[in-house]
Design an enzyme around this catalytic site. Structure first.
Site, PDB file in Angstrom:
ATOM      1  N   VAL A 109       0.847  -1.198   0.000  1.00 36.34           N
ATOM      2  CA  VAL A 109       0.000   0.000   0.000  1.00 36.34           C
ATOM      3  C   VAL A 109       0.881   1.247   0.000  1.00 36.34           C
ATOM      4  O   VAL A 109       0.624   2.212  -0.738  1.00 36.34           O
ATOM      5  CB  VAL A 109      -0.949  -0.004   1.220  1.00 36.34           C
ATOM      6  N   SER A 133      14.165  -1.385   7.594  1.00 39.99           N
ATOM      7  CA  SER A 133      14.314  -0.448   6.484  1.00 39.99           C
ATOM      8  C   SER A 133      14.929   0.885   6.887  1.00 39.99           C
ATOM      9  O   SER A 133      15.532   1.565   6.053  1.00 39.99           O
ATOM     10  CB  SER A 133      12.930  -0.150   5.880  1.00 39.99           C
ATOM     11  N   ARG A 148     -10.566   1.726  12.812  1.00 36.05           N
ATOM     12  CA  ARG A 148     -11.735   1.936  11.935  1.00 36.05           C
ATOM     13  C   ARG A 148     -13.047   1.999  12.698  1.00 36.05           C
ATOM     14  O   ARG A 148     -13.924   2.784  12.367  1.00 36.05           O
ATOM     15  CB  ARG A 148     -11.830   0.808  10.898  1.00 36.05           C
ATOM     16  N   CYS A 193     -10.394  -3.388   2.116  1.00 34.82           N
ATOM     17  CA  CYS A 193     -10.389  -3.319   0.650  1.00 34.82           C
ATOM     18  C   CYS A 193     -11.650  -3.906  -0.008  1.00 34.82           C
ATOM     19  O   CYS A 193     -12.087  -3.405  -1.051  1.00 34.82           O
ATOM     20  CB  CYS A 193      -9.134  -3.984   0.096  1.00 34.82           C
ATOM     21  N   GLN A 222     -10.883 -12.663  -3.640  1.00 36.99           N
ATOM     22  CA  GLN A 222      -9.948 -11.587  -3.351  1.00 36.99           C
ATOM     23  C   GLN A 222      -8.530 -11.894  -3.831  1.00 36.99           C
ATOM     24  O   GLN A 222      -8.018 -13.005  -3.659  1.00 36.99           O
ATOM     25  CB  GLN A 222      -9.937 -11.303  -1.838  1.00 36.99           C
ATOM     26  N   SER A 230      -2.627  -9.708  -3.645  1.00 38.91           N
ATOM     27  CA  SER A 230      -1.973  -8.472  -3.169  1.00 38.91           C
ATOM     28  C   SER A 230      -2.711  -7.885  -1.967  1.00 38.91           C
ATOM     29  O   SER A 230      -2.166  -7.035  -1.266  1.00 38.91           O
ATOM     30  CB  SER A 230      -1.860  -7.429  -4.281  1.00 38.91           C
ATOM     31  N   HIS A 235     -10.349  -7.199  -6.346  1.00 41.18           N
ATOM     32  CA  HIS A 235     -11.271  -8.064  -5.608  1.00 41.18           C
ATOM     33  C   HIS A 235     -12.624  -8.103  -6.341  1.00 41.18           C
ATOM     34  O   HIS A 235     -13.247  -7.064  -6.567  1.00 41.18           O
ATOM     35  CB  HIS A 235     -11.502  -7.522  -4.192  1.00 41.18           C
TER      36      HIS A 235
END
Ligand code: NAP
Length: 389
Positions: free
Chosen positions: A38, A63, A132, A172, A199, A202, A265
């Protein structure tokens, strides 16, 4: 897509806290989780964005300290945008040089990290599931429930945030489903939904589902997905009453499957409507779904976000996933349902409409409504254009 400056999209309504900065300034964006699937999409979508400039990327200890080009396992066909390549990947310390952050963090770390950034004064535009369903956090699809942004002042008051806050986008699969349900709910009312998803891999991030499990196979289980699909539409299609989110109270049953498709999806949906409607009326309500002038002025918005195809074998992920630059919900096979009233097939791009593009559109709406501000200008007004009031 349109490409106006932030202050050409005039703020609407009375709930706006601050106005966008002058057109000569772009808001500086940071991405938490910039190296993931994402995050990469966000990096790509932010290249040449008319309102936002990517200034910071952050990810895990694996990273941090590397350049973005060194740290990322890049998956898009187009190369890494040049300005992003040399950015140094930071850790999740809340001292990033940016006006707001996108969060594309793994859900194992997103919850507290997003709270820390909001507490430190950053607007957080999140893809992650953690906040959410919080009772004071907008779960936003601008075309569906822009009014839910009115919850932000109460969230700030509840949590003691000053300029920071958290806004999320849905899971998603929910994103495409609810975008299609919205015009039907407005025109006829929606009572019951039965949905089966197919789905893409990814959707599981990188490295995601092992090839040995998904090659030539279907996995009829995605952890937590059915629960999210059954809960999130209730909030999205419900109302903010000034104090709380009132759920839509729709009957909803979801079956979620992982299939060997890279992006996109597909969802097979049966819908029970409150009012009797012909198939023609249902198709026309979807086809004619048009966003407000306020939303149409956002750079990533589509004027008609639902595309209806008449061919009997569409939509298909490979052919239709990039419809509307990946921001459309593509519907086909609108037909009678012997159990409920109508059934259809829909497709949406899980990484664009279901994630990065959704977050970008949310940030654009926040900018247009004056919820973002230039942190340099507010800390030292002599360094930048004045914040308009
Ligand atoms: P991903 O490819 O696994 O990427 C996860 C990102 O989180 C990477 O940048 C990773 O950094 C970072 N991260 C992991 N552990 C960390 C830690 N301890 N500290 C700091 N950063 C850490 O996942 P994704 O598919 O991009 O998904 C990102 C979020 O969006 C998830 O919450 C997911 O549920 C949600 N989402 C995904 C989709 C989708 O279709 N994929 C759709 C909607 C929402 P490193 O590279 O350094 O490990």
């Amino acid at each position: 897509m349109t490409s106006q400056s932030p202050d050409s999209a005039s703020p609407v309504g009375t709930q706006h806290r601050c106005a966008p900065v002058a057109a000569t300034h772009k808001y500086r964006a940071g991405i938490l989780g910039a190296t993931g699937l994402v995050g990469q999409r966000l990096v790509s979508l932010l290249a040449n964005h008319p309102w936002f400039n990517l200034t910071e990327v952050a990810a895990s200890e694996r990273s941090s300290g590397k350049t973005y080009a060194e740290a990322v396992h890049w998956h898009l066909d187009a190369p890494i945008p040049t300005p992003a390549r040399g950015l140094i990947v930071k850790s999740l310390d809340t001292n990033l040089e940016c006006d707001f952050v996108f969060s594309a963090l793994d859900s194992s770390v997103a919850g507290p990290a997003e709270e820390s950034f909001a507490q430190a004064g950053y607007p957080v535009v999140s893809n992650s599931r953690n906040h959410r369903m919080d009772p004071d956090v907008p779960l936003l699809i601008p075309e569906v429930n822009a009014q839910h942004l009115d919850a932000i002042p109460l969230q700030q008051k509840n949590r003691g945030y000053s300029t920071g806050f958290i806004v999320t986008n849905p899971n998603c699969s929910t994103a495409g489903l609810v975008l299609v349900l919205k015009p039907l709910a407005d025109a006829f009312g929606v009572e019951k939904i039965f949905v089966v998803t197919l789905q893409a891999i990814s959707g599981a991030g990188y490295p995601g589902v092992p090839a040995m499990d998904i090659q030539g196979n279907v996995v009829p289980f995605i952890s937590g997905e059915e629960e999210k699909m059954e809960a999130e539409p209730q909030k999205l299609l419900g109302k903010w009453d000034g104090v709380r989110f009132v759920e839509a109270g729709v009957g909803l049953s979801a079956h979620c499957n992982r299939v060997p498709v890279v992006d996109g999806h597909l969802e097979c949906v049966s819908i029970g409507l409150k009012k009797i409607a012909s198939l023609h009326e249902v198709s026309e309500a979807l086809r004619n779904f048009q966003v407000s002038a306020e939303l149409a002025a956002l750079p990533s918005a589509l004027k008609n976000p639902v595309v209806v195809l008449d061919e009997e074998d569409r939509p298909q992920p490979r052919r239709d996933v990039n419809s509307g630059h990946g921001m459309a919900a593509v519907v086909g096979r609108v037909r009678e349902c012997p159990l409920l009233d109508v059934k259809l097939t829909l497709l949406s791009h899980n990484l664009v409409r279901g994630a990065a593009g959704a977050a970008l559109l949310n940030a654009e709406l926040l900018a247009a409504r004056g919820f973002l501000r230039n942190r340099i200008a507010s800390e030292n007004r002599s360094l930048a254009e004045p914040v308009l009031s």
